[in-house]
Design an enzyme around this catalytic site. Structure first.
Site, PDB file in Angstrom:
ATOM      1  N   THR A 536       2.693  10.277  31.007  1.00  0.00           N
ATOM      2  CA  THR A 536       2.306  11.471  31.648  1.00  0.00           C
ATOM      3  C   THR A 536       1.290  11.396  32.869  1.00  0.00           C
ATOM      4  O   THR A 536       0.588  10.440  32.412  1.00  0.00           O
ATOM      5  CB  THR A 536       1.836  12.557  30.552  1.00  0.00           C
ATOM      6  N   PHE A 538      -1.644  12.725  34.974  1.00  0.00           N
ATOM      7  CA  PHE A 538      -2.785  13.613  35.113  1.00  0.00           C
ATOM      8  C   PHE A 538      -3.605  13.547  36.166  1.00  0.00           C
ATOM      9  O   PHE A 538      -3.700  12.604  37.005  1.00  0.00           O
ATOM     10  CB  PHE A 538      -3.728  13.441  33.759  1.00  0.00           C
TER      11      PHE A 538
END
Ligand code: PEP
Ligand code: MN
Length: 639
Positions: A536, A538
């Protein structure tokens, strides 16, 4: 021995215990862990442990089984973070140290310092006292070399490390350097270890040419028993019968040592191999094995180097290695350290209110989710491990916390490699014009089966997690827990705290390991995701007025924009043509519906940024080709 103190111990009781231990000739160190505070008492022990066990404020007394005591994991479970200048070594960081084998002249060290800093080194190395095999080889510039090294470190913002070879130089050297290096040949020079240990300064302790891991840790114990707790171990190859390389890199020493000690361990692929073309592959191997950093020899004219030229990387080869290490970092759950992750004092937020904040500095960072969420992990990768955090229920709440000045930064997910874009955050970015993207971080998503202690696989009937967590572990659930029902929960870390609250041993949660640590729960199975290539990304967000402080230490190489185009053939094409002309390579393009305008869309794009000047010109032209255009932020990419 380890003396575990009761949580309700009074300062007086603690002092009494320390005094008794010291009057019995023991060295005493107080270690504050996450749960307990312990006293480590080492030395020649003539005391009966029961005498201490009976004292007020003592919970228990445990012997340390290993010959090294202060260095052992038994005494201190948490990783030690060593601070060198402003740079921290250990924990979830990978630190790159580089420089020439020897300081040869002021000009040489200045040039190399500039090049390695530019390439991503955060600590500068360079020998001033060289322990050479032959007395006729270059022995180093001595104190003059230290002056040049210090000057180069100051000029380019890097703490410096250099080798000490004699106890009589220790005091003089301490004025010039940030970390002593004990070379392989001196690992068991006990008089040297004692003198260096007494300074209390950080020490980089190389493994001896023929030292076992236990001997190496005993050398660390010498340093620690004499007064420093700032020891970094360095695997640099050992001597074996193999002649193809200068030494034999013992990569397995890295994970072995990490089990035995709380001290950080780094690797030196230069001395381990002795050959330039082997340095990068072995450097990557060391990081993959869990090393907290690398120390690498780099020279701008290696053929003319006065020592170790053949193993010195050219600056551009070092730069490539740094990039490869950075790409590897998320795989091993770490981040490449760029100076300064430590937030300068002027970024500290005295006024911030974070009622749920953890202990630490004054800077507060918002994230979405519960304590122990992957987002919190992302926060701690960007900022310090002990930064204060403000967990927010929703992404919108995080934006509001920023907007109202309750926090200086927020770290929010933007994209997952399996799940795709987190569109809510793109939409929110366009709605808060005073909030801008300043940074980026990538986290590998590793799922674990987390349970109340004592739970067995065969007892589990229900598994709770975010729907994505359940979906990403379907293979494991079908194979290993066919009897269990998968139950969606609003977030992964929240599922762990729910399972904890029930105390139920027939249920489990799927989440990241920080959620287990935070909730004091047991990880029953690790890495249960079907696809390990699960990352992921960010964004680090701040208000405009705080953006430059962050960007000044993380030079942006990306820019994110949003724009709309008119409703006519080729309108998007015309806009993109401007980007092409200015060489602004597009890394991502997403279209999103405009709120309140049915069937109308805006575009979100991330572009590679090479020159501010070209960007300004391109934006000017882009303004003519679009109906609206906003720059959402400039940041340093994490991949
Ligand atoms: C050095 O780092 O320059 C050096 C001499 O290393 P080692 O002590 O590991 O041989
Ligand atoms: Mn060398």
């Amino acid at each position: 021995m380890i003396i575990v103190l009761r949580q309700d111990i009074t300062p007086k009781q603690k002092d009494d215990i320390k005094t008794l231990l010291k009057t019995n000739g023991l060295i005493v160190r107080e270690i504050k862990g996450k749960e307990d505070t312990v006293l480590g008492a080492v030395g020649v022990n003539r005391m009966d442990p029961r005498q201490i066990e009976l004292m007020d404020g003592v919970a228990s007394v445990v012997p340390i089984s290993k010959p090294y005591k202060l260095a052992s994991r038994e005494l201190k479970k948490e990783d030690t973070i060593v601070t060198v200048g402003g740079v921290k070594i250990g924990g979830n960081r990978v630190v790159m140290m580089a420089g020439p084998c020897a300081v040869e002249s002021e000009r040489q060290i200045m040039e190399i310092a500039s090049l390695v800093r530019e390439a991503g080194a955060v600590i500068l190395r360079g020998g001033a006292f060289k322990p050479r095999t032959s007395p006729y080889s270059f022995q180093g510039l001595g104190e003059e070399g230290l002056k040049y090294l210090r000057k180069a470190g100051d000029e380019f913002g890097m703490p410096v490390t250099t080798e000490v070879v004699s106890p009589r130089d220790v005091a003089m050297m301490a004025d010039y350097i940030d970390m002593f290096q004990i070379g392989a040949r001196n690992m068991q020079n006990f008089e040297l270890l004692k003198e260096v240990g007494k300074t209390g300064m950080p020490v980089l302790l190389k493994r001896g040419l023929a030292a076992t891991i236990e001997e190496w840790l005993m050398a660390a114990e010498y340093l620690m028993a004499n007064g420093t707790d700032q020891v970094v171990l360095c695997e640099r190859g050992i001597r074996t019968y193999e002649k193809a390389t200068r030494n034999t890199l013992d990569c397995s020493a890295v994970p072995v040592v990490q089990k035995l000690t709380h001290l950080p361990v780094i690797g030196d692929p230069s001395h381990a191999t002795g050959m330039r073309d082997l340095v990068a592959p072995m450097g990557l191997a060391l990081v993959a094995a869990g090393a907290s950093g690398l120390i690498v020899e780099v020279h701008n004219h290696p053929d003319k180097a006065l020592s170790d030229g053949p193993q010195s990387l050219l600056p551009e080869q070092f730069e490539k290695l740094v990039r490869d290490v950075q790409a590897l970092c998320p795989v091993v759950g770490k981040s490449l350290e760029s100076v300064p992750r430590i937030i300068p004092a002027n970024m500290k937020d005295e006024s911030a209110q974070a009622d749920t904040a953890s202990s630490g500095g004054d800077l507060v960072v918002a994230f979405q989710g519960e304590r122990g969420a992957f987002s919190e992990l992302a926060v701690r990768r960007v900022f310090d491990e002990d930064v204060k955090v403000m967990p927010c229920k929703t992404f919108h709440d995080s934006f509001e916390a920023l907007n109202k000045g309750l926090v200086k930064y927020a770290v929010l997910p933007i994209e997952n490699t399996l799940g795709g874009t987190i569109v809510d955050n793109i939409d929110l970015l366009t709605r808060y014009p005073n909030i801008t993207i300043v940074g980026e971080v990538q986290v590998r998503i590793i799922h674990n089966l987390i349970v109340n202690p004592g739970t067995r696989m065969e007892d589990i009937r229900k598994v709770y997690s975010h729907p994505q967590g359940l979906a990403q572990c379907r293979g494991f659930l079908e194979r290993e827990l066919p009897q269990a029902e998968a139950i969606p929960f609003f977030d992964t870390a929240g599922a762990v705290s729910y399972v904890k609250q029930t105390g139920d041993r027939s249920i489990a949660a799927i989440a990241g390991s920080p959620a287990a640590v935070y909730n004091d729960m047991e990880v029953l199975r690790q890495g249960i995701e079907t696809n390990p290539r699960n990352y992921t990304r960010f964004f680090v967000l701040s208000r405009e007025e705080n953006a430059d402080v962050f960007r000044s230490s993380n030079t942006p190489d990306r820019v994110a924009v949003s724009f709309t185009v008119s409703d006519k053939p080729g309108a998007l094409f015309d806009a993109l043509e401007v980007l092409k002309r200015y060489g602004l390579n597009m890394k991502k393009l997403e279209s999103r519906p405009i709120a309140g305008k049915p069937w109308e869309y805006f575009f979100f794009a991330e572009l590679e940024l090479h020159s501010q000047e070209d960007l300004e010109k391109a934006l000017e032209e882009l303004r003519d080709q679009t109906s609206s255009l906003a720059v959402l932020g400039e940041y340093r990419s994490a991949h």
